[in-house]
Write a protein that holds these residues in place. Structure first.
Motif, short mmCIF file in Angstrom:
data_model
loop_
_atom_site.label_atom_id
_atom_site.label_comp_id
_atom_site.label_asym_id
_atom_site.label_seq_id
_atom_site.Cartn_x
_atom_site.Cartn_y
_atom_site.Cartn_z
N GLN A 1 -43.37 26.92 -22.83
CA GLN A 1 -43.48 26.72 -24.27
C GLN A 1 -42.45 27.57 -25.02
OE1 GLN A 1 -47.56 27.09 -25.44
NE2 GLN A 1 -47.12 26.77 -27.61
N ALA A 2 -42.12 27.13 -26.23
CA ALA A 2 -41.42 27.97 -27.20
C ALA A 2 -42.28 27.97 -28.46
CB ALA A 2 -40.03 27.41 -27.51
N ALA A 3 -42.33 29.09 -29.16
CA ALA A 3 -43.09 29.13 -30.41
C ALA A 3 -42.19 28.59 -31.52
CB ALA A 3 -43.55 30.55 -30.72
N HIS A 4 -42.27 27.28 -31.75
CA HIS A 4 -41.35 26.59 -32.65
C HIS A 4 -41.92 25.20 -32.92
CE1 HIS A 4 -37.42 26.20 -34.49
NE2 HIS A 4 -37.16 25.08 -33.85
N SER A 5 -41.30 24.44 -33.78
CA SER A 5 -41.73 23.06 -34.05
C SER A 5 -40.74 22.08 -33.43
CB SER A 5 -41.84 22.83 -35.56
OG SER A 5 -40.58 22.99 -36.16
N SER A 6 -41.01 20.78 -33.55
CA SER A 6 -40.10 19.79 -32.96
C SER A 6 -40.31 18.44 -33.60
CB SER A 6 -40.34 19.70 -31.45
OG SER A 6 -39.45 18.78 -30.84
N SER A 7 -39.32 17.96 -34.35
CA SER A 7 -39.38 16.59 -34.89
C SER A 7 -38.05 15.91 -34.64
CB SER A 7 -39.70 16.62 -36.38
OG SER A 7 -38.84 17.49 -37.06
N LEU A 8 -38.13 14.60 -34.39
CA LEU A 8 -36.94 13.82 -34.02
C LEU A 8 -36.08 13.49 -35.25
CD1 LEU A 8 -38.88 11.86 -31.38
CD2 LEU A 8 -36.60 12.83 -30.95
N PRO A 9 -34.82 13.08 -35.03
CA PRO A 9 -33.93 12.76 -36.16
C PRO A 9 -34.53 11.73 -37.12
CG PRO A 9 -32.66 12.88 -34.15
CD PRO A 9 -34.10 13.01 -33.74
N ASP A 10 -35.38 10.82 -36.61
CA ASP A 10 -36.00 9.82 -37.51
C ASP A 10 -37.30 10.34 -38.14
OD1 ASP A 10 -37.83 9.76 -35.43
OD2 ASP A 10 -37.42 7.68 -34.84
N GLY A 11 -37.60 11.62 -37.93
CA GLY A 11 -38.77 12.24 -38.55
C GLY A 11 -40.02 12.14 -37.71
N SER A 12 -39.98 11.39 -36.59
CA SER A 12 -41.20 11.24 -35.78
C SER A 12 -41.47 12.49 -34.95
CB SER A 12 -41.11 9.99 -34.90
OG SER A 12 -40.05 10.11 -33.99
N TYR A 13 -42.69 12.57 -34.47
CA TYR A 13 -43.19 13.73 -33.72
C TYR A 13 -42.37 13.95 -32.44
CZ TYR A 13 -46.67 16.28 -30.86
OH TYR A 13 -47.32 17.17 -30.05
N GLY A 14 -41.91 15.16 -32.24
CA GLY A 14 -41.08 15.45 -31.07
C GLY A 14 -41.82 16.15 -29.94
N GLY A 15 -43.16 16.20 -30.03
CA GLY A 15 -43.90 16.91 -28.98
C GLY A 15 -43.76 18.41 -29.15
N ILE A 16 -44.08 19.14 -28.11
CA ILE A 16 -44.05 20.59 -28.16
C ILE A 16 -42.61 21.08 -27.90
CG2 ILE A 16 -44.58 20.96 -25.71
CD1 ILE A 16 -46.57 23.14 -26.64
N ALA A 17 -42.24 22.19 -28.51
CA ALA A 17 -40.90 22.76 -28.26
C ALA A 17 -40.95 23.56 -26.95
CB ALA A 17 -40.49 23.66 -29.42
N ALA A 18 -39.86 23.49 -26.19
CA ALA A 18 -39.83 24.10 -24.86
C ALA A 18 -38.80 25.23 -24.77
CB ALA A 18 -39.52 23.04 -23.81
N SER A 19 -39.03 26.08 -23.78
CA SER A 19 -38.00 27.00 -23.30
C SER A 19 -37.91 26.75 -21.80
CB SER A 19 -38.34 28.45 -23.64
OG SER A 19 -39.52 28.88 -22.98
N LEU A 20 -36.77 27.09 -21.19
CA LEU A 20 -36.49 26.58 -19.85
C LEU A 20 -36.07 27.69 -18.88
CD1 LEU A 20 -34.22 23.62 -21.07
CD2 LEU A 20 -36.69 23.54 -20.63
N ILE A 21 -36.68 27.67 -17.70
CA ILE A 21 -36.25 28.57 -16.61
C ILE A 21 -35.46 27.75 -15.59
CG2 ILE A 21 -37.08 29.72 -14.51
CD1 ILE A 21 -37.28 31.70 -16.60
N PHE A 22 -34.20 28.12 -15.41
CA PHE A 22 -33.34 27.45 -14.43
C PHE A 22 -33.18 28.34 -13.19
CE2 PHE A 22 -32.05 25.66 -18.48
CZ PHE A 22 -31.93 24.31 -18.19
N GLU A 23 -33.26 27.73 -12.02
CA GLU A 23 -32.88 28.39 -10.77
C GLU A 23 -31.67 27.64 -10.24
OE1 GLU A 23 -34.46 31.01 -9.52
OE2 GLU A 23 -36.45 30.96 -10.48
N ILE A 24 -30.51 28.29 -10.28
CA ILE A 24 -29.28 27.63 -9.86
C ILE A 24 -28.51 28.55 -8.92
CG2 ILE A 24 -27.05 26.68 -10.64
CD1 ILE A 24 -28.42 25.98 -13.31
N SER A 25 -28.29 28.08 -7.70
CA SER A 25 -27.52 28.84 -6.70
C SER A 25 -27.95 30.31 -6.64
CB SER A 25 -26.02 28.74 -7.02
OG SER A 25 -25.60 27.39 -6.97
N GLY A 26 -29.25 30.53 -6.58
CA GLY A 26 -29.79 31.88 -6.40
C GLY A 26 -29.87 32.71 -7.67
N LYS A 27 -29.48 32.15 -8.80
CA LYS A 27 -29.57 32.87 -10.08
C LYS A 27 -30.67 32.27 -10.95
CE LYS A 27 -26.04 35.62 -9.41
NZ LYS A 27 -26.35 37.00 -8.98
#
Ligand code: NI
Ligand code: MN
Length: 208
Positions: free
Chosen positions: A108-134
């Motif tokens: 999760q991210a503590a934030h809002s989310s709406s699409l360019p046309d104003g419709s509901y964008g669901g929950i805002a996210a934050s992302l954990i990447f695992e790439i080549s050991g990092k």
């Protein structure tokens, strides 16, 4: 295997390893300060979008069409992109997706989310990447919230990409606390100086 990370301005990043690349929040053409880059020089397999706001979804549709990359986002954002005719993988908080050079887990991210046309964008996210050991954390547009402690407890973060512009996200002072809570080895600031309302004094950034 090395991991190369390019900041393309605002919250946009290009991450490359083993000759394949991913994009995160590719807000390029609408960004007065974006980096000039030829995406055809990269083999972009996937695009990740933290939330639906226009400064994050940005050029996602056009770039997905240009490169053939798959768009990975929260269900509502993925549906919107699928309707525009691009390949998508919809996820939600707690979900994890594999891509050719790694994995990405949605928090999760503590934030809002709406699409360019104003419709509901669901929950805002934050992302954990695992790439080549990092382990790389892209915090999206979050404000300071206690889930950052949990994410820091669950992952050994090499690099945290944190918003610092304030007004819509954390500011520099909050990002300092976030860095401690995340136990991140390194942090890199984003989401500042793109617009006047999120200007950050360069001296102040040194606090990070
Ligand atoms: Ni936003
Ligand atoms: Mn934003």
């Amino acid at each position: 295997m090395t991991v190369d990370i390019k900041h393309l301005g605002h919250s946009a990043f290009l991450i490359t390893s083993n000759k394949k690349s991913i994009l995160i929040d590719p807000f390029i053409s609408g960004n007065p300060k974006s980096e000039n880059i030829n995406f055809d020089d990269y083999h972009i397999t996937d695009i990740f979008v933290t939330h639906a706001h226009s400064d994050h979804i940005g050029d996602t549709i056009d770039l997905a069409k240009q490169t053939g990359a798959k768009v990975n986002a929260v269900f509502e954002v993925a549906n919107y992109c699928a309707q525009k005719g691009v390949k998508t993988q919809g996820l939600n908080i707690g979900g994890k997706v594999n891509f050719p050079i790694g994995t990405c887990k949605f928090y999760q991210a503590a934030h809002s989310s709406s699409l360019p046309d104003g419709s509901y964008g669901g929950i805002a996210a934050s992302l954990i990447f695992e790439i080549s050991g990092k382990t790389i954390y892209h915090a999206g547009d979050t404000g300071l919230f206690s889930d950052l402690k949990m994410i820091g407890e669950l992952h050994s973060i090499d690099l945290a990409l944190l918003p610092v512009g304030g007004t819509f996200t954390m500011d520099v002072a909050d990002a300092r606390i976030a860095k401690l809570w995340l136990r991140a080895k390194k942090v890199f600031p984003m989401h500042y100086n793109t617009f006047d309302v999120i200007n950050v004094n360069k001296e102040k950034l040194k606090d990070l």
